[in-house]
Scaffold this motif. Structure first.
Motif, PDB file in Angstrom:
ATOM      1  N   LEU A  32       0.818  -1.200   0.000  1.00  0.00           N
ATOM      2  CA  LEU A  32       0.000   0.000   0.000  1.00  0.00           C
ATOM      3  C   LEU A  32       0.858   1.259   0.000  1.00  0.00           C
ATOM      4  O   LEU A  32       1.975   1.255   0.515  1.00  0.00           O
ATOM      5  CB  LEU A  32      -0.905   0.032   1.240  1.00  0.00           C
ATOM      6  N   THR A  37      -2.538   3.406   3.220  1.00  0.00           N
ATOM      7  CA  THR A  37      -2.278   2.858   4.546  1.00  0.00           C
ATOM      8  C   THR A  37      -2.999   3.679   5.603  1.00  0.00           C
ATOM      9  O   THR A  37      -3.654   3.135   6.496  1.00  0.00           O
ATOM     10  CB  THR A  37      -0.766   2.834   4.839  1.00  0.00           C
ATOM     11  N   LYS A  39      -5.617   5.539   5.200  1.00  0.00           N
ATOM     12  CA  LYS A  39      -7.057   5.319   5.021  1.00  0.00           C
ATOM     13  C   LYS A  39      -7.479   3.983   5.642  1.00  0.00           C
ATOM     14  O   LYS A  39      -8.493   3.901   6.328  1.00  0.00           O
ATOM     15  CB  LYS A  39      -7.389   5.351   3.527  1.00  0.00           C
ATOM     16  N   TYR A  40      -6.703   2.929   5.408  1.00  0.00           N
ATOM     17  CA  TYR A  40      -7.042   1.605   5.922  1.00  0.00           C
ATOM     18  C   TYR A  40      -6.951   1.563   7.448  1.00  0.00           C
ATOM     19  O   TYR A  40      -7.837   1.021   8.115  1.00  0.00           O
ATOM     20  CB  TYR A  40      -6.121   0.546   5.307  1.00  0.00           C
ATOM     21  N   ASP A  44     -11.332   2.563   6.969  1.00  0.00           N
ATOM     22  CA  ASP A  44     -12.061   2.603   5.698  1.00  0.00           C
ATOM     23  C   ASP A  44     -11.816   1.354   4.856  1.00  0.00           C
ATOM     24  O   ASP A  44     -10.813   0.659   5.008  1.00  0.00           O
ATOM     25  CB  ASP A  44     -11.653   3.830   4.878  1.00  0.00           C
ATOM     26  N   THR A  45     -12.741   1.100   3.934  1.00  0.00           N
ATOM     27  CA  THR A  45     -12.603   0.041   2.943  1.00  0.00           C
ATOM     28  C   THR A  45     -11.799   0.582   1.768  1.00  0.00           C
ATOM     29  O   THR A  45     -11.935   1.744   1.402  1.00  0.00           O
ATOM     30  CB  THR A  45     -13.999  -0.401   2.464  1.00  0.00           C
ATOM     31  N   LEU A  46     -10.954  -0.254   1.178  1.00  0.00           N
ATOM     32  CA  LEU A  46     -10.144   0.173   0.040  1.00  0.00           C
ATOM     33  C   LEU A  46     -10.764  -0.322  -1.256  1.00  0.00           C
ATOM     34  O   LEU A  46     -11.026  -1.515  -1.403  1.00  0.00           O
ATOM     35  CB  LEU A  46      -8.718  -0.368   0.166  1.00  0.00           C
ATOM     36  N   LEU A  57      -1.909  -7.138   3.616  1.00  0.00           N
ATOM     37  CA  LEU A  57      -1.638  -5.747   3.288  1.00  0.00           C
ATOM     38  C   LEU A  57      -0.355  -5.310   3.989  1.00  0.00           C
ATOM     39  O   LEU A  57      -0.177  -5.537   5.181  1.00  0.00           O
ATOM     40  CB  LEU A  57      -2.804  -4.868   3.731  1.00  0.00           C
ATOM     41  N   GLY A  67      -6.709  -8.442   5.026  1.00  0.00           N
ATOM     42  CA  GLY A  67      -8.032  -7.972   4.643  1.00  0.00           C
ATOM     43  C   GLY A  67      -8.745  -9.022   3.809  1.00  0.00           C
ATOM     44  O   GLY A  67      -8.138  -9.992   3.350  1.00  0.00           O
ATOM     45  N   ASN A  76     -12.109  -3.790   5.511  1.00  0.00           N
ATOM     46  CA  ASN A  76     -11.271  -3.562   6.662  1.00  0.00           C
ATOM     47  C   ASN A  76     -11.662  -4.531   7.775  1.00  0.00           C
ATOM     48  O   ASN A  76     -12.825  -4.658   8.113  1.00  0.00           O
ATOM     49  CB  ASN A  76     -11.446  -2.120   7.137  1.00  0.00           C
ATOM     50  N   ARG A  83      -8.208   1.218  15.815  1.00  0.00           N
ATOM     51  CA  ARG A  83      -8.399   2.318  14.866  1.00  0.00           C
ATOM     52  C   ARG A  83      -8.428   3.680  15.567  1.00  0.00           C
ATOM     53  O   ARG A  83      -9.460   4.289  15.714  1.00  0.00           O
ATOM     54  CB  ARG A  83      -9.716   2.165  14.125  1.00  0.00           C
TER      55      ARG A  83
END
Length: 90
Positions: A32, A37, A39-40, A44-46, A57, A67, A76, A83
């Motif tokens: 990533l 990275t 964002k994850y 969040d979903t990628l 990942l 994931g 995620n 988180r």
């Protein structure tokens, strides 16, 4: 002492979050970028195309999580207590 690998559910292994930190390689891996990275790790979903199933990942060679991909996006699976944006520094 050990590390929980995961749970067996309907003949599928659901990998545990901490297990991913001990892996150096996996059948399906994805490196990533810094932005993805962040964002994850935020939860969040990628939206990335990759092989269907579980995907390891990584960021700069460091394993982050395993994931689950449906082929078009990676869901995620990081536990909510991990988180926290305050602890994420790049």
């Amino acid at each position: 002492m050990g590390c929980k690998v995961g749970e067996l559910s309907k003949d599928i292994v659901k990998y545990a979050y901490h297990y991913s930190h001990y892996l150096s390689s996996f059948d399906n891996e994805m490196e990533l970028t810094k932005e993805l990275t962040y964002k994850y790790l935020k939860g969040d979903t990628l939206d990335l195309p990759c092989k269907k199933g579980f995907v390891l990942l990584k960021y700069q060679g460091i394993s982050l999580d395993i994931g689950k991909s449906d082929g078009h996006r990676i869901k995620n699976r990081i536990p909510s207590f991990v988180r926290t944006l305050n602890q994420i520094k790049f």
